[in-house]
Design an enzyme around this catalytic site. Structure first.
Site, PDB file in Angstrom:
ATOM      1  N   TYR A  46     -10.518 -15.495  -5.501  1.00  0.00           N
ATOM      2  CA  TYR A  46     -11.544 -16.293  -6.164  1.00  0.00           C
ATOM      3  C   TYR A  46     -10.907 -17.231  -7.180  1.00  0.00           C
ATOM      4  O   TYR A  46      -9.792 -17.015  -7.639  1.00  0.00           O
ATOM      5  CB  TYR A  46     -12.624 -15.418  -6.801  1.00  0.00           C
ATOM      6  CG  TYR A  46     -12.241 -14.703  -8.077  1.00  0.00           C
ATOM      7  CD1 TYR A  46     -12.454 -15.287  -9.322  1.00  0.00           C
ATOM      8  CD2 TYR A  46     -11.676 -13.433  -8.042  1.00  0.00           C
ATOM      9  CE1 TYR A  46     -12.111 -14.619 -10.493  1.00  0.00           C
ATOM     10  CE2 TYR A  46     -11.335 -12.767  -9.212  1.00  0.00           C
ATOM     11  CZ  TYR A  46     -11.559 -13.372 -10.430  1.00  0.00           C
ATOM     12  OH  TYR A  46     -11.224 -12.733 -11.588  1.00  0.00           O
ATOM     13  N   CYS A  47     -11.641 -18.269  -7.484  1.00  0.00           N
ATOM     14  CA  CYS A  47     -11.199 -19.258  -8.464  1.00  0.00           C
ATOM     15  C   CYS A  47     -12.400 -19.603  -9.336  1.00  0.00           C
ATOM     16  O   CYS A  47     -13.283 -18.767  -9.523  1.00  0.00           O
ATOM     17  CB  CYS A  47     -10.623 -20.491  -7.758  1.00  0.00           C
ATOM     18  SG  CYS A  47     -11.796 -21.270  -6.627  1.00  0.00           S
ATOM     19  N   ASP A  48     -12.473 -20.808  -9.823  1.00  0.00           N
ATOM     20  CA  ASP A  48     -13.572 -21.201 -10.691  1.00  0.00           C
ATOM     21  C   ASP A  48     -14.851 -21.469  -9.891  1.00  0.00           C
ATOM     22  O   ASP A  48     -15.895 -20.909 -10.178  1.00  0.00           O
ATOM     23  CB  ASP A  48     -13.170 -22.432 -11.501  1.00  0.00           C
ATOM     24  CG  ASP A  48     -14.179 -22.786 -12.567  1.00  0.00           C
ATOM     25  OD1 ASP A  48     -14.625 -21.868 -13.279  1.00  0.00           O
ATOM     26  OD2 ASP A  48     -14.528 -23.975 -12.687  1.00  0.00           O
ATOM     27  N   GLY A  65     -14.728 -21.983  -6.120  1.00  0.00           N
ATOM     28  CA  GLY A  65     -14.608 -21.614  -4.713  1.00  0.00           C
ATOM     29  C   GLY A  65     -13.737 -22.518  -3.868  1.00  0.00           C
ATOM     30  O   GLY A  65     -13.318 -22.130  -2.785  1.00  0.00           O
ATOM     31  N   ILE A 120     -15.992 -17.737  -9.597  1.00  0.00           N
ATOM     32  CA  ILE A 120     -16.460 -16.871 -10.684  1.00  0.00           C
ATOM     33  C   ILE A 120     -17.748 -17.409 -11.308  1.00  0.00           C
ATOM     34  O   ILE A 120     -18.523 -16.655 -11.878  1.00  0.00           O
ATOM     35  CB  ILE A 120     -15.357 -16.637 -11.736  1.00  0.00           C
ATOM     36  CG1 ILE A 120     -15.715 -15.418 -12.573  1.00  0.00           C
ATOM     37  CG2 ILE A 120     -15.127 -17.885 -12.570  1.00  0.00           C
ATOM     38  CD1 ILE A 120     -14.557 -14.755 -13.246  1.00  0.00           C
TER      39      ILE A 120
END
Length: 103
Positions: A63-65, A67, A91
């Site tokens: 996951y990142c900020d 997607g 997230i």
């Protein structure tokens, strides 16, 4: 070979499982401000340096900020035979508990 996407709130089903590695691809500062419990921080820019240290027997959840970076990372890691799920929406879409600091 392909990868799946999962809904952000479905990640709670994977937290703490010994057969899963949750990877936060954001930078260290963002990770320390709040991350999914049991997630490790491997910033996207460092991922290629870390690929050979990852346990390929584990399911990797990325996951990142928002997607987008996790989708790019999933495509990159697929080439190495990793089992991957990318968290849709990053997230920002996750509404569960966060941990702060290093885990």
């Amino acid at each position: 070979m392909s990868f799946e996407t999962i809904k952000a709130n479905d990640v709670v089903n994977y937290i703490g499982r010994p057969d899963v590695l949750i990877i936060d691809l954001r930078n260290k500062e963002e990770y320390l401000k709040g991350h999914i419990p049991s997630a490790v921080n491997i910033p996207y820019d460092n991922l290629k340096n870390e690929i050979f240290a990852l346990n390929r027997k584990k399911l990797l959840i990325l996951y990142c900020d928002r997607g987008n970076i996790s989708l790019m990372a999933a495509r990159d890691l697929m080439k190495y035979g990793c089992r991957i799920k990318s968290m849709y929406g990053g997230i920002r879409a996750y509404h569960g508990r966060l941990e702060k600091g290093a885990s």
